[in-house]
Scaffold this active site. Structure first.
Site, PDB file in Angstrom:
ATOM      1  N   ARG A   1       3.448   2.236   3.658  1.00 42.23           N
ATOM      2  CA  ARG A   1       2.437   1.458   2.764  1.00 42.23           C
ATOM      3  C   ARG A   1       2.484   1.895   1.159  1.00 42.23           C
ATOM      4  O   ARG A   1       2.757   3.060   1.041  1.00 42.23           O
ATOM      5  CB  ARG A   1       0.726   1.941   2.826  1.00 42.23           C
ATOM      6  CG  ARG A   1      -0.191   1.095   1.251  1.00 42.23           C
ATOM      7  CD  ARG A   1      -1.746   1.212   2.599  1.00 42.23           C
ATOM      8  NE  ARG A   1      -1.720  -0.253   2.793  1.00 42.23           N
ATOM      9  CZ  ARG A   1      -3.072  -0.403   3.772  1.00 42.23           C
ATOM     10  NH1 ARG A   1      -3.572  -0.607   3.483  1.00 42.23           N
ATOM     11  NH2 ARG A   1      -2.872  -2.517   4.570  1.00 42.23           N
TER      12      ARG A   1
ATOM     13  N   HIS B   1       2.846  -8.302   2.390  1.00 39.62           N
ATOM     14  CA  HIS B   1       1.604  -7.397   3.344  1.00 39.62           C
ATOM     15  C   HIS B   1       2.479  -8.461   4.759  1.00 39.62           C
ATOM     16  O   HIS B   1       1.660  -8.971   5.245  1.00 39.62           O
ATOM     17  CB  HIS B   1       0.348  -7.730   2.489  1.00 39.62           C
ATOM     18  CG  HIS B   1      -0.535  -6.855   3.459  1.00 39.62           C
ATOM     19  ND1 HIS B   1      -0.408  -5.787   4.915  1.00 39.62           N
ATOM     20  CD2 HIS B   1      -1.767  -6.981   3.944  1.00 39.62           C
ATOM     21  CE1 HIS B   1      -1.109  -5.379   5.060  1.00 39.62           C
ATOM     22  NE2 HIS B   1      -2.294  -5.251   4.544  1.00 39.62           N
TER      23      HIS B   1
ATOM     24  N   GLN C   1       0.189  -7.446   7.445  1.00 37.60           N
ATOM     25  CA  GLN C   1      -0.940  -8.861   7.627  1.00 37.60           C
ATOM     26  C   GLN C   1      -0.894  -9.975   8.168  1.00 37.60           C
ATOM     27  O   GLN C   1      -1.411 -10.964   8.861  1.00 37.60           O
ATOM     28  CB  GLN C   1      -1.578  -8.305   6.538  1.00 37.60           C
ATOM     29  CG  GLN C   1      -3.114  -9.458   6.494  1.00 37.60           C
ATOM     30  CD  GLN C   1      -4.575  -8.443   7.687  1.00 37.60           C
ATOM     31  OE1 GLN C   1      -4.129  -6.856   6.813  1.00 37.60           O
ATOM     32  NE2 GLN C   1      -5.269  -9.333   8.117  1.00 37.60           N
TER      33      GLN C   1
ATOM     34  N   ASP D   1      -8.547 -13.184  -0.572  1.00 36.98           N
ATOM     35  CA  ASP D   1      -8.934 -11.873  -0.198  1.00 36.98           C
ATOM     36  C   ASP D   1      -9.900 -10.973  -1.656  1.00 36.98           C
ATOM     37  O   ASP D   1      -9.951 -11.944  -2.254  1.00 36.98           O
ATOM     38  CB  ASP D   1      -7.565 -11.306  -0.750  1.00 36.98           C
ATOM     39  CG  ASP D   1      -6.743  -9.977  -0.359  1.00 36.98           C
ATOM     40  OD1 ASP D   1      -7.303  -8.834   0.056  1.00 36.98           O
ATOM     41  OD2 ASP D   1      -5.793  -9.468  -1.049  1.00 36.98           O
TER      42      ASP D   1
ATOM     43  N   CYS E   1      -8.483 -10.171   5.159  1.00 42.17           N
ATOM     44  CA  CYS E   1      -7.559  -8.745   5.559  1.00 42.17           C
ATOM     45  C   CYS E   1      -8.481  -8.388   5.775  1.00 42.17           C
ATOM     46  O   CYS E   1      -8.218  -6.743   6.625  1.00 42.17           O
ATOM     47  CB  CYS E   1      -6.391  -9.281   5.072  1.00 42.17           C
ATOM     48  SG  CYS E   1      -6.360  -8.725   3.224  1.00 42.17           S
TER      49      CYS E   1
ATOM     50  N   ARG F   1      -3.931  -7.366  14.121  1.00 41.26           N
ATOM     51  CA  ARG F   1      -2.572  -6.101  13.006  1.00 41.26           C
ATOM     52  C   ARG F   1      -2.233  -5.175  14.237  1.00 41.26           C
ATOM     53  O   ARG F   1      -0.815  -5.007  14.294  1.00 41.26           O
ATOM     54  CB  ARG F   1      -3.439  -5.388  12.405  1.00 41.26           C
ATOM     55  CG  ARG F   1      -4.562  -5.721  11.747  1.00 41.26           C
ATOM     56  CD  ARG F   1      -3.734  -6.197  10.403  1.00 41.26           C
ATOM     57  NE  ARG F   1      -1.932  -5.894   9.712  1.00 41.26           N
ATOM     58  CZ  ARG F   1      -2.745  -4.506   9.246  1.00 41.26           C
ATOM     59  NH1 ARG F   1      -3.311  -4.535   7.895  1.00 41.26           N
ATOM     60  NH2 ARG F   1      -1.774  -4.061   8.226  1.00 41.26           N
TER      61      ARG F   1
END
Ligand code: NVA
Length: 294
Positions: free
Chosen positions: A100, A127, A130, A209, A249, A277
């Site tokens: 990340r 992402h 996700q 988000d 998320c 996930r």
């Protein structure tokens, strides 16, 4: 050797294959152990994490492997040591690298030098893990992906907006963004409207988000004003299909991008999404491992 750095590193057929594997692994979590030994998989976080670290660590263990947390701040990737050198060192210790970080160019460089599969656990631009979890969740709740209308409402000029534009398109979904002028995704060809009601009308899936992605904290106050009309509330949800589901998320900021009533209400599937996930990431790790010598 294949990597998963952005959503379209998988073709549409490969995305479907990985999602099917995720569903299989969810049903039988300990049956497939390609990292038995255990082989080590390195995880590095240059930004905050909860779900990603927990779900990768648990998932790697279920795959028979050993999750190694490399502390991003201690390693000082890109200043104490070049990305290329870190990649070559970790590639000799680990069967895969999960990272990340900030710019997409950083993870591209890691992949170029690692000699093992590299997985994007969130960058400024994408992402993709996700999105695999999100698509798995939609598939579970709706039984299909192709043809569904997805409304992404809020800050679409972030990793999640970009990833929905690309991965949703690959899955054959009709993705529409409801966002202010200048906040549409930078990739893909999905339509965008500044009218959140138009975006959400007849949607099967509503996604939002945070308005303040990691790294944008200094813009927090300005962003709250810009995105205020795009909050996912019960009033907005009334325009979606009655059986629409809501994805986020997480972390979620109740009262900003989503109301508590919606996030904690019956249309919200965010806890399934968070669990998924693990299953989705196990699938992409196992899938990449099987293609290590391609
Ligand atoms: N767009 C958000 C996603 C958090 C998982 C961020 O980058 O902070």
């Amino acid at each position: 050797m294949r990597h998963f750095l952005r959503d379209d590193d998988l073709t549409a057929a490969e995305q479907a294959e990985v999602l099917a594997l995720a569903a299989t692994l969810k049903a039988k979590p300990f049956e497939h152990q390609p990292f038995a030994g255990p082989h080590t998989i390195a995880m590095i976080f240059d930004k905050p994490t909860l779900r990603t670290q927990a779900s990768f660590a648990a998932g790697i263990a279920e795959l028979g492997g050993h999750p190694l947390l490399v502390e991003g701040k201690l390693a000082g990737i890109g200043h104490r040591e070049s990305i290329a050198d870190v990649a070559r060192v970790l590639g000799r210790q680990a069967a895969a690298i999960v990272w990340r970080t900030f710019e997409q160019s950083r993870i591209d460089e890691m992949a170029a030098y690692a000699g093992v599969p590299v997985v994007n656990a969130l960058t400024d631009d994408f992402h993709p893990c996700q999105l695999l979890a999100d698509l798995l969740t939609v598939q579970e709740h709706k039984g299909t992906l192709a043809g569904l209308k997805v409304a992404f409402v809020g800050d679409a000029a972030c990793n999640m907006g970009n990833s929905w534009a690309v991965a949703g398109g690959l899955a054959g979904m009709q993705v529409v963004f409801g966002c202010p002028e200048g906040y549409a995704p930078a990739v893909g060809d999905a339509p965008a409207t500044t009218d959140p009601v138009a975006a959400v009308t007849d949607a099967d899936v509503v996604v939002t988000d945070t308005w303040v992605s990691m790294g944008k904290e200094e813009e927090a106050e300005a962003r709250k004003a810009i995105f205020a009309p795009y909050a996912v509330t019960s009033e907005l949800m009334a325009h979606a299909k009655p059986d629409a589901i809501v994805l986020h998320c997480l972390p979620a900021y109740r009262g900003s991008e989503i109301s508590a009533e919606v996030l904690d209400g019956p249309q919200s599937v965010v806890w399934d999404e968070a669990e998924n996930r693990r299953h989705a990431q196990k699938a992409i790790l196992a899938w990449l491992e099987a293609r290590r010598h391609d």
